[in-house]
Scaffold this active site. Structure first.
Site, PDB file in Angstrom:
ATOM      1  N   ASN A 188       0.809  -1.238   0.000  1.00 51.27           N
ATOM      2  CA  ASN A 188       0.000   0.000   0.000  1.00 51.27           C
ATOM      3  C   ASN A 188       0.836   1.279   0.000  1.00 51.27           C
ATOM      4  O   ASN A 188       0.470   2.261  -0.635  1.00 51.27           O
ATOM      5  CB  ASN A 188      -1.009  -0.008   1.147  1.00 51.27           C
ATOM      6  CG  ASN A 188      -0.356  -0.019   2.500  1.00 51.27           C
ATOM      7  OD1 ASN A 188       0.669  -0.655   2.697  1.00 51.27           O
ATOM      8  ND2 ASN A 188      -0.919   0.695   3.437  1.00 51.27           N
ATOM      9  N   GLY A 197       2.023  -6.011   7.217  1.00 50.41           N
ATOM     10  CA  GLY A 197       1.110  -6.628   6.262  1.00 50.41           C
ATOM     11  C   GLY A 197      -0.163  -7.052   6.964  1.00 50.41           C
ATOM     12  O   GLY A 197      -0.520  -6.512   8.021  1.00 50.41           O
ATOM     13  N   THR A 215      -1.328 -13.054   7.706  1.00 53.38           N
ATOM     14  CA  THR A 215       0.074 -13.343   7.385  1.00 53.38           C
ATOM     15  C   THR A 215       0.919 -13.226   8.656  1.00 53.38           C
ATOM     16  O   THR A 215       1.822 -14.029   8.889  1.00 53.38           O
ATOM     17  CB  THR A 215       0.615 -12.373   6.310  1.00 53.38           C
ATOM     18  OG1 THR A 215      -0.345 -12.255   5.278  1.00 53.38           O
ATOM     19  CG2 THR A 215       1.921 -12.851   5.728  1.00 53.38           C
ATOM     20  N   GLU A 274       3.463  -5.301  12.273  1.00 50.05           N
ATOM     21  CA  GLU A 274       2.541  -4.177  12.056  1.00 50.05           C
ATOM     22  C   GLU A 274       1.441  -4.701  11.146  1.00 50.05           C
ATOM     23  O   GLU A 274       1.679  -4.961   9.963  1.00 50.05           O
ATOM     24  CB  GLU A 274       3.268  -3.005  11.380  1.00 50.05           C
ATOM     25  CG  GLU A 274       4.435  -2.451  12.162  1.00 50.05           C
ATOM     26  CD  GLU A 274       4.013  -1.750  13.446  1.00 50.05           C
ATOM     27  OE1 GLU A 274       2.828  -1.383  13.573  1.00 50.05           O
ATOM     28  OE2 GLU A 274       4.873  -1.592  14.322  1.00 50.05           O
ATOM     29  N   CYS A 296      -3.235   1.724   6.181  1.00 48.48           N
ATOM     30  CA  CYS A 296      -3.635   1.015   7.405  1.00 48.48           C
ATOM     31  C   CYS A 296      -4.214   1.982   8.428  1.00 48.48           C
ATOM     32  O   CYS A 296      -4.932   1.574   9.333  1.00 48.48           O
ATOM     33  CB  CYS A 296      -2.438   0.279   7.975  1.00 48.48           C
ATOM     34  SG  CYS A 296      -1.035   1.375   8.222  1.00 48.48           S
ATOM     35  N   GLU A 336       7.343   0.490  15.975  1.00 43.43           N
ATOM     36  CA  GLU A 336       8.378   1.044  15.105  1.00 43.43           C
ATOM     37  C   GLU A 336       8.532   2.525  15.477  1.00 43.43           C
ATOM     38  O   GLU A 336       7.873   3.021  16.383  1.00 43.43           O
ATOM     39  CB  GLU A 336       7.960   0.890  13.642  1.00 43.43           C
ATOM     40  CG  GLU A 336       7.861  -0.567  13.213  1.00 43.43           C
ATOM     41  CD  GLU A 336       7.638  -0.744  11.722  1.00 43.43           C
ATOM     42  OE1 GLU A 336       6.865   0.033  11.143  1.00 43.43           O
ATOM     43  OE2 GLU A 336       8.242  -1.667  11.144  1.00 43.43           O
TER      44      GLU A 336
HETATM   45  P1  NAD Z   1       0.133  -9.367   3.075  1.00 44.71           P
HETATM   46  O1  NAD Z   1       0.169  -9.852   4.471  1.00 44.71           O
HETATM   47  O2  NAD Z   1      -0.606 -10.157   2.069  1.00 44.71           O
HETATM   48  O3  NAD Z   1       1.612  -9.213   2.486  1.00 44.71           O
HETATM   49  C1  NAD Z   1       2.589  -8.432   3.119  1.00 44.71           C
HETATM   50  C2  NAD Z   1       3.961  -8.962   2.745  1.00 44.71           C
HETATM   51  O4  NAD Z   1       4.116 -10.256   3.307  1.00 44.71           O
HETATM   52  C3  NAD Z   1       4.180  -9.123   1.243  1.00 44.71           C
HETATM   53  O5  NAD Z   1       5.512  -8.794   0.936  1.00 44.71           O
HETATM   54  C4  NAD Z   1       3.917 -10.607   1.034  1.00 44.71           C
HETATM   55  O6  NAD Z   1       4.559 -11.134  -0.092  1.00 44.71           O
HETATM   56  C5  NAD Z   1       4.504 -11.184   2.306  1.00 44.71           C
HETATM   57  N1  NAD Z   1       3.978 -12.501   2.686  1.00 44.71           N
HETATM   58  C6  NAD Z   1       2.805 -13.078   2.334  1.00 44.71           C
HETATM   59  N2  NAD Z   1       2.702 -14.311   2.882  1.00 44.71           N
HETATM   60  C7  NAD Z   1       3.820 -14.510   3.601  1.00 44.71           C
HETATM   61  C8  NAD Z   1       4.294 -15.588   4.404  1.00 44.71           C
HETATM   62  N3  NAD Z   1       3.587 -16.699   4.586  1.00 44.71           N
HETATM   63  N4  NAD Z   1       5.489 -15.448   5.020  1.00 44.71           N
HETATM   64  C9  NAD Z   1       6.203 -14.314   4.880  1.00 44.71           C
HETATM   65  N5  NAD Z   1       5.817 -13.264   4.106  1.00 44.71           N
HETATM   66  C10 NAD Z   1       4.644 -13.360   3.485  1.00 44.71           C
HETATM   67  O7  NAD Z   1      -0.407  -7.874   3.159  1.00 44.71           O
HETATM   68  P2  NAD Z   1      -0.727  -6.905   1.957  1.00 44.71           P
HETATM   69  O8  NAD Z   1      -1.993  -7.355   1.311  1.00 44.71           O
HETATM   70  O9  NAD Z   1       0.500  -6.726   1.130  1.00 44.71           O
HETATM   71  O10 NAD Z   1      -0.962  -5.532   2.743  1.00 44.71           O
HETATM   72  C11 NAD Z   1      -2.188  -5.125   3.241  1.00 44.71           C
HETATM   73  C12 NAD Z   1      -2.249  -5.333   4.742  1.00 44.71           C
HETATM   74  O11 NAD Z   1      -1.164  -4.659   5.377  1.00 44.71           O
HETATM   75  C13 NAD Z   1      -3.494  -4.745   5.372  1.00 44.71           C
HETATM   76  O12 NAD Z   1      -4.008  -5.663   6.303  1.00 44.71           O
HETATM   77  C14 NAD Z   1      -2.995  -3.505   6.074  1.00 44.71           C
HETATM   78  O13 NAD Z   1      -3.769  -3.086   7.172  1.00 44.71           O
HETATM   79  C15 NAD Z   1      -1.646  -3.942   6.503  1.00 44.71           C
HETATM   80  N6  NAD Z   1      -0.785  -2.800   6.780  1.00 44.71           N
HETATM   81  C16 NAD Z   1      -0.468  -2.528   8.075  1.00 44.71           C
HETATM   82  C17 NAD Z   1       0.322  -1.433   8.370  1.00 44.71           C
HETATM   83  C18 NAD Z   1       0.703  -1.098   9.781  1.00 44.71           C
HETATM   84  O14 NAD Z   1       1.592  -0.274   9.970  1.00 44.71           O
HETATM   85  N7  NAD Z   1       0.100  -1.703  10.776  1.00 44.71           N
HETATM   86  C19 NAD Z   1       0.793  -0.620   7.331  1.00 44.71           C
HETATM   87  C20 NAD Z   1       0.434  -0.929   6.031  1.00 44.71           C
HETATM   88  C21 NAD Z   1      -0.354  -2.020   5.753  1.00 44.71           C
END
Ligand code: NAD
Length: 481
Positions: A150, A226, A230, A248, A282, A461
């Site tokens: 994002n 993410g 995950t 996060e 997020c 963080e």
């Molecule tokens: P995601 O969890 O699908 O992916 C995030 C990252 O993790 C990607 O690089 C992905 O390839 C990797 N990943 C996926 N499966 C994995 C595994 N089994 N092991 C290790 N790595 C793996 O998330 P997304 O769809 O890319 O992002 C959206 C999410 O991120 C939303 O839920 C959003 O709220 C969250 N987010 C949180 C913050 C925060 O600061 N809390 C900030 C931005 C986004």
């Protein structure tokens, strides 16, 4: 067509598999470049390069490391326009937003941590004439950094910068959905003279590259941003290996608007906090609670403002909203709009996919959507949608709205609008979230702790918190008498 490369041991290299994944421009729906489909072999090469680089990098003076990271920050700064266009094409976000927010923040992340690391100090604990304790703080070794799509470069560098500044080597993976600016960063890391192996960027899927990073026995710390699901999978692998974990995760943030707010400011900021970056931040507020006495006035004005929003080609400066990041994500958001209707929600505006003309005719565009009439505890109000969709609901009492606000499993951020100081403090203290913005939104001081409670994450963080995460403390006790 361009093929992105991994960055391992200071070189841009093809993945061991020699296989590539299609990278789609969400504003056109067309493939525009290829991403390495890396696997555990590439991660192994990256870990081996990082292990070799670590003794020299960790022993380098903080000033010298800081100088290299500032050089990298300056190089990004010199290429803001190129990075902003790349981010916009990769993610679908408006180019003006990438130019004003994402890329300057990546510059700031490196600059902030390059200098912050110079100010990190440790404590001594005197036991009088008997002994002196002092604390040594040393880098963990190799840090694994995994980031989402994002805010691609913004969040990628938010992890890498403190890890490197505190003397670690890094094996990092950007999202496979938005890898381009991480690739451009690797080119600049070479130009900045970051020594080979210090920063390694391995592209590819989460279930292959991400999992290999998390499982690798030589990577003792994982910083992940993410989805919550995950995060759970990562914690399951990392916990028995006793890795340090910073997670996060997702959010379902409440906006609480009291009748005594500064109406215009609350209105315009709530439009931004609901829909900026297509609602794919997020920290966006997705549940808006409005005190009943101003509910109708606020609702009508809010919907009027939203109807003015221009959704369009992300590369055009007049587009306030761009494309949803991917087809599966667009389908997910549309699913939730449909669910909201089934749950009895009334769509006040939006709700539909948009078909644009020409180049953008197959892009993933969606109208900003406002829904009312739902109960606080229905699925639409409990699950993360992560798109341009918000619900609005009236409230009468503080206890009632706090119950609504705190009812989800998430606890990342909240926004409160009131001119009553006592109420602002009371509500902020009682909200279950890691961040509370009062009469503002997304006002960030990089020194502050950043993170969530409950299913929104573990750890913080920002500021010295991140430098502490990427280092281990050791107490040295010297007997004097
Ligand atoms: P995601 O969890 O699908 O992916 C995030 C990252 O993790 C990607 O690089 C992905 O390839 C990797 N990943 C996926 N499966 C994995 C595994 N089994 N092991 C290790 N790595 C793996 O998330 P997304 O769809 O890319 O992002 C959206 C999410 O991120 C939303 O839920 C959003 O709220 C969250 N987010 C949180 C913050 C925060 O600061 N809390 C900030 C931005 C986004």
């Amino acid at each position: 067509m361009q093929k992105i490369q991994n960055y391992i041991n200071g070189e841009l290299v093809a993945p061991q598999s020699n296989q590539y994944i299609d990278n789609i421009n969400p504003a056109t729906g067309k493939v525009y470049c290829y991403i390495p489909d890396s696997d555990e072999r590439d991660v192994e090469l990256a870990v081996s390069a990082a292990s070799k680089a670590f003794p020299k990098w960790s022993a380098m003076s903080s000033e010298k490391r800081s100088g290299l990271l500032i050089k990298l920050s300056e190089l990004i700064s010199q290429h803001i326009e190129r990075f902003a266009i790349a981010e916009s094409i990769d993610n679908g976000k408006p180019v003006w937003l990438a130019r004003q927010v994402d890329i300057p923040r990546a510059v700031a992340n490196f600059h902030f941590y390059a200098t912050a690391a110079l100010h990190l100090s440790t404590e001594t604990h005197s036991m009088g004439d008997t002994a002196l304790n002092y604390t040594l703080r040393t880098p963990v070794g190799i840090a694994g950094c995994i980031s989402p799509w994002n805010l691609p470069l913004y969040l990628f560098t938010w992890k890498i910068a403190p890890a490197l500044a505190s003397g670690n080597c890094v094996v990092a993976k950007p999202s496979e959905i938005t890898p381009m600016t991480a690739f451009l960063l690797s080119e600049l890391a070479i130009e900045a003279g970051i020594p080979p192996g210090v920063l390694n960027i391995v592209h590819g899927y989460g279930h292959k590259v991400g999992k290999a990073i998390v499982s690798h026995p030589k990577i003792p710390a994982i910083s992940f941003t993410g989805g919550t699901k995950t995060g759970e999978d990562i914690a399951r692998i990392a916990a028995p290996m006793f890795k340090k974990l910073s997670l996060e995760l997702g959010g379902k943030n409440p906006n609480i608007i009291f009748a005594d707010c500064d109406f215009e400011k609350a209105l315009l900021t709530t439009v931004r906090s609901s829909f900026s970056n297509q609602g794919e931040i997020c920290l966006c507020g997705s549940r808006i609670f409005i005190e009943r006495s101003i509910y109708d006035k606020f609702k009508n004005a809010f919907v009027e403002e939203i109807k003015k929003i221009k959704v369009g080609d992300p590369l055009q400066d007049e587009s306030w909203l761009g494309a949803i990041v991917s087809k599966p994500h667009l389908e997910k958001v549309l699913y939730y709009i449909d669910l909201a209707k089934q749950e009895g929600g009334k769509i006040l505006c939006g709700g539909n996919q948009i078909s644009l003309m020409g180049e953008n005719s197959s892009g993933y565009f969606l109208e900003p959507t406002v829904i009312e009439g739902l109960s606080y505890n229905c699925r639409t109000n409990q699950e993360e949608i992560f798109g341009p969709v918000v619900t609005i609901q009236p409230f009468d009492e503080i206890d009632e709205v706090l119950m609504y606000a705190n009812s989800t499993t998430y606890g990342l951020a909240a926004t409160v609008w009131t001119e009553n100081l006592t109420r602002a403090h009371t509500v902020a203290a009682r909200l279950h979230s890691g961040i509370v913005w009062v009469n503002c939104w997304l006002l960030r001081d990089l020194r502050t702790p950043f993170g969530g409670v409950k299913s929104s994450g573990v750890g913080r963080e920002g500021g010295f918190e991140a430098l502490r995460f990427f280092t281990e403390e050791k107490n040295v006790c010297i007997r004097l008498a």
